[in-house]
Motif scaffolding. Structure first.
Motif, short mmCIF file in Angstrom:
data_model
loop_
_atom_site.label_atom_id
_atom_site.label_comp_id
_atom_site.label_asym_id
_atom_site.label_seq_id
_atom_site.Cartn_x
_atom_site.Cartn_y
_atom_site.Cartn_z
N PRO A 1 29.00 31.17 34.81
CA PRO A 1 28.24 32.35 35.22
C PRO A 1 28.95 33.65 34.86
N GLY A 2 28.20 34.62 34.36
CA GLY A 2 28.77 35.86 33.84
C GLY A 2 29.54 36.68 34.85
N ALA A 3 29.15 36.61 36.12
CA ALA A 3 29.84 37.41 37.14
C ALA A 3 31.15 36.75 37.59
N LEU A 4 31.37 35.51 37.16
CA LEU A 4 32.54 34.76 37.61
C LEU A 4 33.76 35.15 36.78
N THR A 5 34.80 35.62 37.46
CA THR A 5 36.02 36.00 36.74
C THR A 5 37.23 35.17 37.13
N LYS A 6 37.16 34.46 38.24
CA LYS A 6 38.26 33.59 38.63
C LYS A 6 37.73 32.20 38.96
N ILE A 7 38.31 31.19 38.32
CA ILE A 7 38.00 29.82 38.67
C ILE A 7 39.33 29.15 38.98
N TYR A 8 39.26 28.02 39.64
CA TYR A 8 40.46 27.36 40.14
C TYR A 8 40.44 25.89 39.73
N SER B 1 41.01 17.33 43.87
CA SER B 1 39.91 17.52 44.82
C SER B 1 40.25 17.09 46.24
N VAL B 2 41.31 16.32 46.43
CA VAL B 2 41.68 15.90 47.79
C VAL B 2 42.77 16.78 48.38
N THR B 3 43.18 17.82 47.64
CA THR B 3 44.21 18.74 48.10
C THR B 3 43.56 19.99 48.66
N ALA B 4 43.98 20.39 49.84
CA ALA B 4 43.41 21.59 50.45
C ALA B 4 43.88 22.84 49.70
N GLY B 5 43.10 23.90 49.80
CA GLY B 5 43.47 25.17 49.18
C GLY B 5 42.68 25.44 47.92
N MET B 6 42.95 26.60 47.34
CA MET B 6 42.18 27.03 46.17
C MET B 6 42.69 26.41 44.88
N GLY B 7 43.98 26.15 44.79
CA GLY B 7 44.53 25.58 43.56
C GLY B 7 45.04 26.64 42.61
N TRP B 8 45.29 26.24 41.38
CA TRP B 8 45.78 27.17 40.36
C TRP B 8 44.63 27.99 39.80
N ILE B 9 44.93 29.19 39.34
CA ILE B 9 43.89 30.15 38.97
C ILE B 9 43.75 30.27 37.45
N ILE B 10 42.50 30.28 36.99
CA ILE B 10 42.17 30.67 35.61
C ILE B 10 41.38 31.97 35.75
N ILE C 1 37.33 21.50 38.83
CA ILE C 1 37.31 22.95 38.64
C ILE C 1 36.43 23.54 39.74
N TYR C 2 36.89 24.64 40.35
CA TYR C 2 36.18 25.24 41.48
C TYR C 2 35.91 26.71 41.24
N GLN C 3 34.83 27.20 41.85
CA GLN C 3 34.60 28.63 42.01
C GLN C 3 34.62 28.84 43.51
N ASN C 4 35.57 29.64 43.98
CA ASN C 4 35.81 29.75 45.42
C ASN C 4 36.03 28.34 45.96
N THR D 1 48.76 31.61 37.68
CA THR D 1 47.55 32.18 37.09
C THR D 1 47.67 32.20 35.58
N VAL D 2 46.58 31.84 34.91
CA VAL D 2 46.52 31.96 33.46
C VAL D 2 45.28 32.78 33.13
N GLN D 3 45.39 33.69 32.16
CA GLN D 3 44.25 34.51 31.75
C GLN D 3 43.71 33.99 30.42
N VAL D 4 42.40 33.89 30.33
CA VAL D 4 41.74 33.50 29.07
C VAL D 4 40.55 34.41 28.83
#
Length: 79
Positions: A54-61, A65-74, A28-31, A4-7
């Motif tokens: 989007p303003g309500a979005l606090t976590k993106i990943y 795109s061919v790998t299952a799962g959420m990925g790394w977190i921003i 880049i993904y949201q959920n 996870t990285v915070q910005v």
């Protein structure tokens, strides 16, 4: 645990994808949905403007795109 990285909201993040084997698969993904608002996909650079997601979005990943799962977190923080 996922890396996870915070910005702060308003920062611009640039990913140099030129060295990846399949740069077009870097997304880049949201959920589980690909994020397009505030994201610019280029051939060698992906840019995320956290002030334009989007303003309500606090976590993106980010992941291949061919790998299952959420990925790394921003985590976007509102200061």
């Amino acid at each position: 645990p996922q890396p996870t990285v915070q910005v702060p909201r308003g920062d611009i993040i640039k990913f140099d994808i030129s060295a990846l084997a399949a740069p077009a698969e870097f997304r880049i993904y949201q959920n589980g949905t690909e994020l397009t608002q505030g994201v610019s996909y280029g051939a060698t650079l992906v840019t995320v403007d956290t002030g334009n997601i989007p303003g309500a979005l606090t976590k993106i990943y980010y992941r291949n795109s061919v790998t299952a799962g959420m990925g790394w977190i921003i985590e976007v923080t509102d200061n």
